[in-house]
Design an enzyme around this catalytic site. Structure first.
Site, PDB file in Angstrom:
ATOM      1  N   ASP A  64     -27.590 -17.550  46.409  1.00 18.70           N
ATOM      2  CA  ASP A  64     -26.732 -16.360  46.477  1.00 18.70           C
ATOM      3  C   ASP A  64     -26.513 -15.918  47.928  1.00 18.70           C
ATOM      4  O   ASP A  64     -25.614 -15.129  48.212  1.00 18.70           O
ATOM      5  CB  ASP A  64     -27.383 -15.206  45.697  1.00 18.70           C
ATOM      6  N   LYS A 107     -22.171 -18.619  34.205  1.00 18.01           N
ATOM      7  CA  LYS A 107     -22.911 -19.490  35.129  1.00 18.01           C
ATOM      8  C   LYS A 107     -23.557 -20.643  34.360  1.00 18.01           C
ATOM      9  O   LYS A 107     -23.540 -21.791  34.810  1.00 18.01           O
ATOM     10  CB  LYS A 107     -23.959 -18.662  35.886  1.00 18.01           C
ATOM     11  N   GLN A 137     -30.051 -12.169  38.981  1.00 15.98           N
ATOM     12  CA  GLN A 137     -28.836 -11.428  38.618  1.00 15.98           C
ATOM     13  C   GLN A 137     -29.011  -9.942  38.948  1.00 15.98           C
ATOM     14  O   GLN A 137     -29.967  -9.307  38.506  1.00 15.98           O
ATOM     15  CB  GLN A 137     -28.529 -11.624  37.127  1.00 15.98           C
TER      16      GLN A 137
END
Ligand code: NDP
Length: 289
Positions: A113, A46, A90
């Protein structure tokens, strides 16, 4: 083989061109708690993606022993930071931290997300805002290879909030990359191969190495393998390799198209994360998304 790299590269090129003409770069903050090896690899991909397209990015690496309150306080600071448009926590978080509470603390306008209930609710109501990256990437990959879903029978194996459920919802929406007849399968599905082999498209998001074999796939079907599983392989220097949820060797030549693992859905997830960050930025700046 439905490779993700060419699609990812096209998305990156588009974002890079957009970033070149703006007054400040879009900003992505990543929160990584603990020392899960796979998470560290995903986060480094990322970061590399952000570098490539010219986004501002910050990774907050916290030890596994960090109290949940500190993670929540960090998320609150990122919510208030005008240089940060997208926040990614994460997953999985270490066992001692309330994952739900952390995801709920992310400002829905920065939830790139798409895991906040406000964004999942928008998806359910048919007006998606931030669509979770992997499901969005699966549909973008299919669209890139001119594989339409309208009227098709699609089996989605897996019902997680990260992959299976949102991809099923997207496919069932009205629209060009929806309009499918979706069957969502899970661990209680009876005679899974009978269900999946009756479908035109099979999307596997299970987390079980090479779980779906030839009996689960109809000749001529399209197979999207989301799974990323590490298995032992003494022939590799690392002693391991990655395989999907589909037995590629058994299905190749039978399926009309198949995503490779690695190199299929994985690159799409990163591309869609950066695209969502751009969308968050554009909304914050009043630019057309
Ligand atoms: P989860 O473990 O959250 O969900 C797995 C799903 O598979 C569950 O719904 C489970 O059913 C179902 N399942 C498990 N065993 C069976 C079975 N025997 N038969 C039918 N269904 C079964 O995993 P995720 O959704 O988070 O991830 C799935 C896979 O995708 C993993 O390999 C993960 O690494 C990979 N992944 C890849 C990404 C990428 O970018 N390529 C991104 C995210 C994930 P039940 O609900 O009944 O337990």
């Amino acid at each position: 083989m439905l490779k993700g790299a060419p699609v990812r590269d096209a998305v990156f090129a588009e974002l890079k061109a957009k970033v070149a003409s703006v007054r400040r770069p879009p900003g992505l903050a990543v929160v990584l708690v603990g020392d899960d090896a796979a998470s560290a690899v995903y986060v480094s991909h990322k970061e590399k993606g952000c570098e490539e397209v010219g986004f501002h990015h910050v990774t907050h690496r916290l030890p596994a022993s960090t109290p949940g309150g500190e993670v929540l306080a960090l998320v609150a600071r990122l919510n208030a930071d005008p240089a940060i448009d997208g926040i990614l926590v994460q997953l999985p978080l270490p066992a001692g931290i309330d994952q739900e509470a952390v995801l709920l603390a992310v400002d829905p306008r920065k939830d790139v997300d798409g895991f906040h209930p406000a964004n999942l609710g928008a998806l359910v109501s048919g007006r998606p805002r931030f669509v979770p990256c992997t499901p969005k990437g699966v549909l973008r990959l299919l669209a890139h290879y001119d594989i339409t879903t309208r009227g098709k029978r699609v089996a989605v194996v897996g019902r997680s909030v990260i992959v299976g459920r949102p991809v099923s919802l997207l496919l069932s929406l009205k629209g060009v990359m929806g309009d499918a007849t979706v069957t969502m399968c899970h661990s209680a599905t009876r005679d899974l191969p009978a269900v999946t082999s009756a479908c035109d498209i099979v999307i596997a998001a299970i987390g079980a190495p090479r779980f779906l074999g030839a009996d689960a796939i109809a000749p001529g079907a399209v197979v999207v393998d989301v799974g990323i599983n590490r298995i032992d392989d003494p022939t590799r220097p690392s002693g391991q390799r990655l395989v999907g949820d589909v037995d590629e060797a058994a299905v190749k030549g039978r399926a009309a198209a198949l995503t490779p693992v690695p190199g299929g859905v994985g690159p799409m997830t990163i591309a869609m994360l950066l695209e969502n960050t751009w969308e968050a930025y554009a909304r914050a700046e009043g630019i057309d998304v």
